[in-house]
Design a protein around this motif. Sequence first.
Motif, PDB file in Angstrom:
ATOM      1  N   ALA A  18       0.826  -1.209   0.000  1.00  0.00           N
ATOM      2  CA  ALA A  18       0.000   0.000   0.000  1.00  0.00           C
ATOM      3  C   ALA A  18       0.866   1.268   0.000  1.00  0.00           C
ATOM      4  N   PRO A  19       1.868   1.373   0.888  1.00  0.00           N
ATOM      5  CA  PRO A  19       2.741   2.555   0.806  1.00  0.00           C
ATOM      6  C   PRO A  19       3.441   2.670  -0.557  1.00  0.00           C
ATOM      7  N   ALA A  20       3.844   1.525  -1.109  1.00  0.00           N
ATOM      8  CA  ALA A  20       4.512   1.568  -2.413  1.00  0.00           C
ATOM      9  C   ALA A  20       3.554   2.097  -3.474  1.00  0.00           C
ATOM     10  N   LEU A  21       2.305   1.661  -3.377  1.00  0.00           N
ATOM     11  CA  LEU A  21       1.298   2.120  -4.334  1.00  0.00           C
ATOM     12  C   LEU A  21       1.098   3.622  -4.195  1.00  0.00           C
ATOM     13  N   PHE A  22       1.003   4.072  -2.947  1.00  0.00           N
ATOM     14  CA  PHE A  22       0.806   5.496  -2.688  1.00  0.00           C
ATOM     15  C   PHE A  22       1.980   6.300  -3.254  1.00  0.00           C
ATOM     16  N   GLY A  23       3.173   5.830  -2.944  1.00  0.00           N
ATOM     17  CA  GLY A  23       4.374   6.497  -3.466  1.00  0.00           C
ATOM     18  C   GLY A  23       4.363   6.516  -4.988  1.00  0.00           C
ATOM     19  N   GLY A  24       3.934   5.417  -5.571  1.00  0.00           N
ATOM     20  CA  GLY A  24       3.871   5.334  -7.026  1.00  0.00           C
ATOM     21  C   GLY A  24       2.919   6.365  -7.600  1.00  0.00           C
ATOM     22  N   VAL A  25       1.748   6.512  -6.958  1.00  0.00           N
ATOM     23  CA  VAL A  25       0.774   7.491  -7.449  1.00  0.00           C
ATOM     24  C   VAL A  25       1.368   8.900  -7.357  1.00  0.00           C
ATOM     25  N   VAL A  26       2.006   9.203  -6.236  1.00  0.00           N
ATOM     26  CA  VAL A  26       2.601  10.536  -6.055  1.00  0.00           C
ATOM     27  C   VAL A  26       3.644  10.784  -7.140  1.00  0.00           C
ATOM     28  N   LEU A  27       4.549   9.829  -7.293  1.00  0.00           N
ATOM     29  CA  LEU A  27       5.613   9.987  -8.293  1.00  0.00           C
ATOM     30  C   LEU A  27       5.018  10.097  -9.697  1.00  0.00           C
ATOM     31  N   GLY A  28       4.003   9.278  -9.964  1.00  0.00           N
ATOM     32  CA  GLY A  28       3.355   9.313 -11.268  1.00  0.00           C
ATOM     33  C   GLY A  28       2.760  10.682 -11.546  1.00  0.00           C
ATOM     34  N   ILE A  29       2.106  11.266 -10.548  1.00  0.00           N
ATOM     35  CA  ILE A  29       1.499  12.583 -10.745  1.00  0.00           C
ATOM     36  C   ILE A  29       2.591  13.605 -11.056  1.00  0.00           C
ATOM     37  N   ILE A  30       3.704  13.534 -10.301  1.00  0.00           N
ATOM     38  CA  ILE A  30       4.803  14.483 -10.540  1.00  0.00           C
ATOM     39  C   ILE A  30       5.326  14.325 -11.967  1.00  0.00           C
ATOM     40  N   LEU A  31       5.574  13.079 -12.371  1.00  0.00           N
ATOM     41  CA  LEU A  31       6.083  12.827 -13.723  1.00  0.00           C
ATOM     42  C   LEU A  31       5.095  13.313 -14.765  1.00  0.00           C
ATOM     43  N   ILE A 368      -7.812  10.283  -5.997  1.00  0.00           N
ATOM     44  CA  ILE A 368      -8.838  11.292  -5.723  1.00  0.00           C
ATOM     45  C   ILE A 368      -8.432  12.115  -4.503  1.00  0.00           C
ATOM     46  N   VAL A 369      -7.852  11.455  -3.500  1.00  0.00           N
ATOM     47  CA  VAL A 369      -7.418  12.174  -2.298  1.00  0.00           C
ATOM     48  C   VAL A 369      -6.312  13.161  -2.660  1.00  0.00           C
ATOM     49  N   LEU A 370      -5.290  12.643  -3.344  1.00  0.00           N
ATOM     50  CA  LEU A 370      -4.148  13.491  -3.696  1.00  0.00           C
ATOM     51  C   LEU A 370      -4.577  14.617  -4.627  1.00  0.00           C
ATOM     52  N   GLY A 371      -5.419  14.281  -5.596  1.00  0.00           N
ATOM     53  CA  GLY A 371      -5.820  15.267  -6.591  1.00  0.00           C
ATOM     54  C   GLY A 371      -6.621  16.398  -5.981  1.00  0.00           C
ATOM     55  N   LEU A 372      -7.575  16.054  -5.119  1.00  0.00           N
ATOM     56  CA  LEU A 372      -8.410  17.106  -4.542  1.00  0.00           C
ATOM     57  C   LEU A 372      -7.616  17.962  -3.566  1.00  0.00           C
ATOM     58  N   LEU A 373      -6.702  17.318  -2.832  1.00  0.00           N
ATOM     59  CA  LEU A 373      -5.844  18.103  -1.947  1.00  0.00           C
ATOM     60  C   LEU A 373      -4.937  19.019  -2.763  1.00  0.00           C
ATOM     61  N   GLY A 374      -4.464  18.486  -3.873  1.00  0.00           N
ATOM     62  CA  GLY A 374      -3.489  19.233  -4.669  1.00  0.00           C
ATOM     63  C   GLY A 374      -4.103  20.290  -5.567  1.00  0.00           C
ATOM     64  N   ALA A 375      -5.410  20.153  -5.859  1.00  0.00           N
ATOM     65  CA  ALA A 375      -6.040  21.043  -6.838  1.00  0.00           C
ATOM     66  C   ALA A 375      -5.816  22.509  -6.488  1.00  0.00           C
ATOM     67  N   ARG A 376      -6.054  22.845  -5.236  1.00  0.00           N
ATOM     68  CA  ARG A 376      -5.909  24.220  -4.783  1.00  0.00           C
ATOM     69  C   ARG A 376      -4.467  24.680  -4.971  1.00  0.00           C
ATOM     70  N   PHE A 377      -3.567  23.768  -4.603  1.00  0.00           N
ATOM     71  CA  PHE A 377      -2.141  24.083  -4.683  1.00  0.00           C
ATOM     72  C   PHE A 377      -1.700  24.256  -6.147  1.00  0.00           C
ATOM     73  N   PHE A 378      -2.136  23.323  -7.005  1.00  0.00           N
ATOM     74  CA  PHE A 378      -1.769  23.411  -8.421  1.00  0.00           C
ATOM     75  C   PHE A 378      -2.300  24.706  -9.037  1.00  0.00           C
TER      76      PHE A 378
END
Lengths: 494, 167, 322
Positions: A18-31, A368-378
């Motif tokens: 699960a942490p690896a998946l989470f990290g993967g999603v974060v890294l994927g979004i950055i890339l 969805i969690v990362l995206g909605l949290l990040g939307a304001r920031f982006f």
Amino acid sequence: MITYLFNGFEFLFTTMAAPALFGGVVLGIILGVLPGLTATMGIALLIPLTYYVSPSVGLSMLIGIFAGGIYGGSVSAILLKTPGTPAAGATLLDGYPMAQNGYAGKAIAIATIASAIGGLIGALILSFLAPQIAKIAVRFGPPEYVLLGIYGLTMISYVSGKSLVKGLFAGCIGLLISTFGIDPITSVPRFTFGTLNLLTGFELLPILIGIFAMSQAIEGVRDSREVTPPQIKLTRVGISVKEFLRILPHIVKSAFIGTFVGAVPGTGTDIAAFLSYGEAKRSSKHPEEFGNGSIEGVAAPEAGNNACVNGAMIPMFTLGIPGEAATAVILGGLMVLGLQPGPLLFTDKPEIIYTVFASTITSNIFMIVLGLLGARFFAKVLSLPKSVIVSFIFVFSVLGAYSMRNSMFDIIIMMTAGLLGYIFSVLDYPVPPVLLGVILGPLVESNLGRTLLVSDGNLMIFFKRPISIFFILIILSTIVSNIYKHYKSKRVLQ
Amino acid sequence: MITNRKTALEIGVNVLFITIAIGMFIVSADYKFVRGTLLGARTFPLLVGSIMMVFALINIFKTLGIQSSEENVEVEQALKELTKGKFNNWLRTYRVAAAIGLMVLYYLMMLAVGFIFATVIFLPAMLYLNEYRKPMKVIVVTIVGVAFLYISFKVLLGVPLPTAQLF
Amino acid sequence: MRKIIVLLVVMAMVIPTVFAQGAAESAEKFPSKPIKLIVPWSAGGGTDAIARALAKSGEKHLGVPVVVENKPGGTGAMGLGETVKAAADGYTLAVLPVELSFLKDQGIYPFDFSNFTRIMNLNTDPSALTVKTDAPWNTLAEFVDYARANPGKIKIGHSGTGMLWHLAAATLALETNTQYTYVPFNGAADAIASVLGKNIDAVTVSGAEVSAQVRAGEMKILAVFGERRMEIFPDTPTAREQGFEVVVNTFRGLGGPAGIPEDRVAILHEGFKKMMEEPEFVKVIGNMGLGIDYRNTTDYYKLTDDTAKTLEPVLASLLEIK
């Protein structure tokens, strides 16, 4: 099967998966956000890392990158009109106007929600119907690909703006661009003029970045003296229930389109996104909003391309045949790990398959969690002065074009495409058809050749296969309904 | 005046692509077909090129046809209002040319001194062209921007940036 | 302030000497700096996996790290072109694909094996004639008989016109004097999918690429076009055993630009040979289903020259059809 899936979830959340998946999603979004860095590239870079961990953990990470990368591409497309990945090419058509109208945060939120729901539907289809879908997918032969490509080209009528002739002209230019490089049937190095750079033709991403981002930046420079209306700042990120209900049917439909496009080998997320966009515009109650910031126009392609991510894994796991470029890389990674994807993996190592299914489902929730949290920031990016943004788009365009295959030549291509895109926008010629031509040209051309080889030159093959007849009917109905609409709108004007 | 130039540009673009298509026909003339069929490296470019030429010709005739129509005068008026006079309009064209020239220079600089140094020179110039001219701000933006790009691409992700190739 | 100036002066004096020392050292000792290993394909493919698995133990056996660099584009031509242009000092190497044997004749590559210093062979994989399990043929002889009775009716898929798997099918046609319709696909996977969907009848791609389908009972191999049987399918006979002289292998080797000094080639050969014997390399390559096939420098030269020679008539027969 449900028990297996439960075991998969259990494994996912009790190990490092699960942490690896989470990290993967974060890294994927950055890339994905950074232009030129694609999910495929990220997966390839990280595969060596997966040698050191257990297969399920490594796979979860790769799946996270894949999903996050395709989603992340939409963020820069919406904010800067600079698509992070080719899959975001359709998202920017409405995402960028939305952001310019002051709804940047909302556009990102819609893209996030649509990506996650689309991805989730795709993941559920993958988990429960993979073998059945795969059986239909292999029935997809060369004739069907030709018709799928032609159907895709009819989307030109939906992205042409006012003049259909100009749109078709632009589409033909795209198709011509796609003919550079080794010909798919006879392997003649076509129009290469002896340079190795052109041997496999033009790369898609430099053209995409050029005609959208760079041309936009040139316009920005041109207008930098003019008094721009003050940017309307809307900080609200969420969407209303009414809006959600409006986009939901499009998301669901696009998810099915995307999953299927992913499931047939040889097509990718970019095609899924455009088909979803066209279908949404066709069936929308507000087709006039498309191109000016329609929320459906953002939701549909995003749902489509993220569903495609999951669809592409269907033939990979069930047949051992990748459905898309990034899955081809994952497939290689699986083999390095000693897992041979294919029909036997289901019986030999169901626990791994179902852990993967569990992580595809979960990755969308993380997204969805990362995206909605990040939307304001982006969205904050847009509060920088416009002149600074424009200057950086030039630099990002150069980097994005270069990074695809570390080639200076691609920078020249990007700049030329940018100039062309600028001239097109000055003359009010539509640009998206060029892109459709470039994406779909090879699909149509190579499969038309294959069809004629397979059928010994007999074109009747198109009318002898059920799926292909189905496509012919869809194409005809699209064309007829378009002509009818065109005729009707002219009558209204008179 | 504006419309005239636009018309010329539109015709120019269409003629350019017709020329390219004809060029492609000529170049592809010696690509062979698979024996006994119409399949070959020529088929698709020929087909698409011909269709494109038809549309290009329609475009050209349409442009010539509506050149002096009333509708266009209105557009010209609207554009004049938007750009506020001839000078600004000239300035707009000049900026576009300058931006393109700057990009070409940027490319050449990358070949000569690599991405980082080229960007350090390019960014302030582009910001200047964009009417962003306060020295301190320009310096800060340039340094922060280049550092961000270098760290995120090269250091964190290990993706190569364009390097100098001439020396 | 003065301190800084002194420091700068000292540094200015020291740094060049350090570099000079490094340069002097490298004249005697090879290798003394990281070796670049160019993979002319994008990251994530079979060639890439081999290169990365090798490079992992580079430091251990050569004393310097081996850095893998992907240079995709132009079906390998971009990366190989860069290798040809690199200095022949042994610090720039590449994984050389089999395509160097025949793509120059077709006007696609501007170079062939003669433009490279060849060091050693790493891997070979045979082509395998594979059909769907419910196809009416069970041996190569039955397949050929059917083809003889119905010229051009059997459709064989491969991964690109003029590429090796196409030449494999053409070798069979030339050897048995039969005719087939060749259908090019964009990679082996798409061709395999097309067989599964019964759009074409057979593929001649590598045995490793069809192994998943064969193990699952979806497809069957009629003949392996290798010199010996494949390790993963010990029960499948080769074409030679069935009386047909059809041998087509893909191979990947190690090399650099032409003109690398012989002593350096020997050092590299020694080092990379040890890297190939690392258990982890063997495991990764085995997992990929690829065959490890070490051949020393002389044998590798022979392999490349022989391949070019045997494929020459095949190419000529194809050009005739074109």
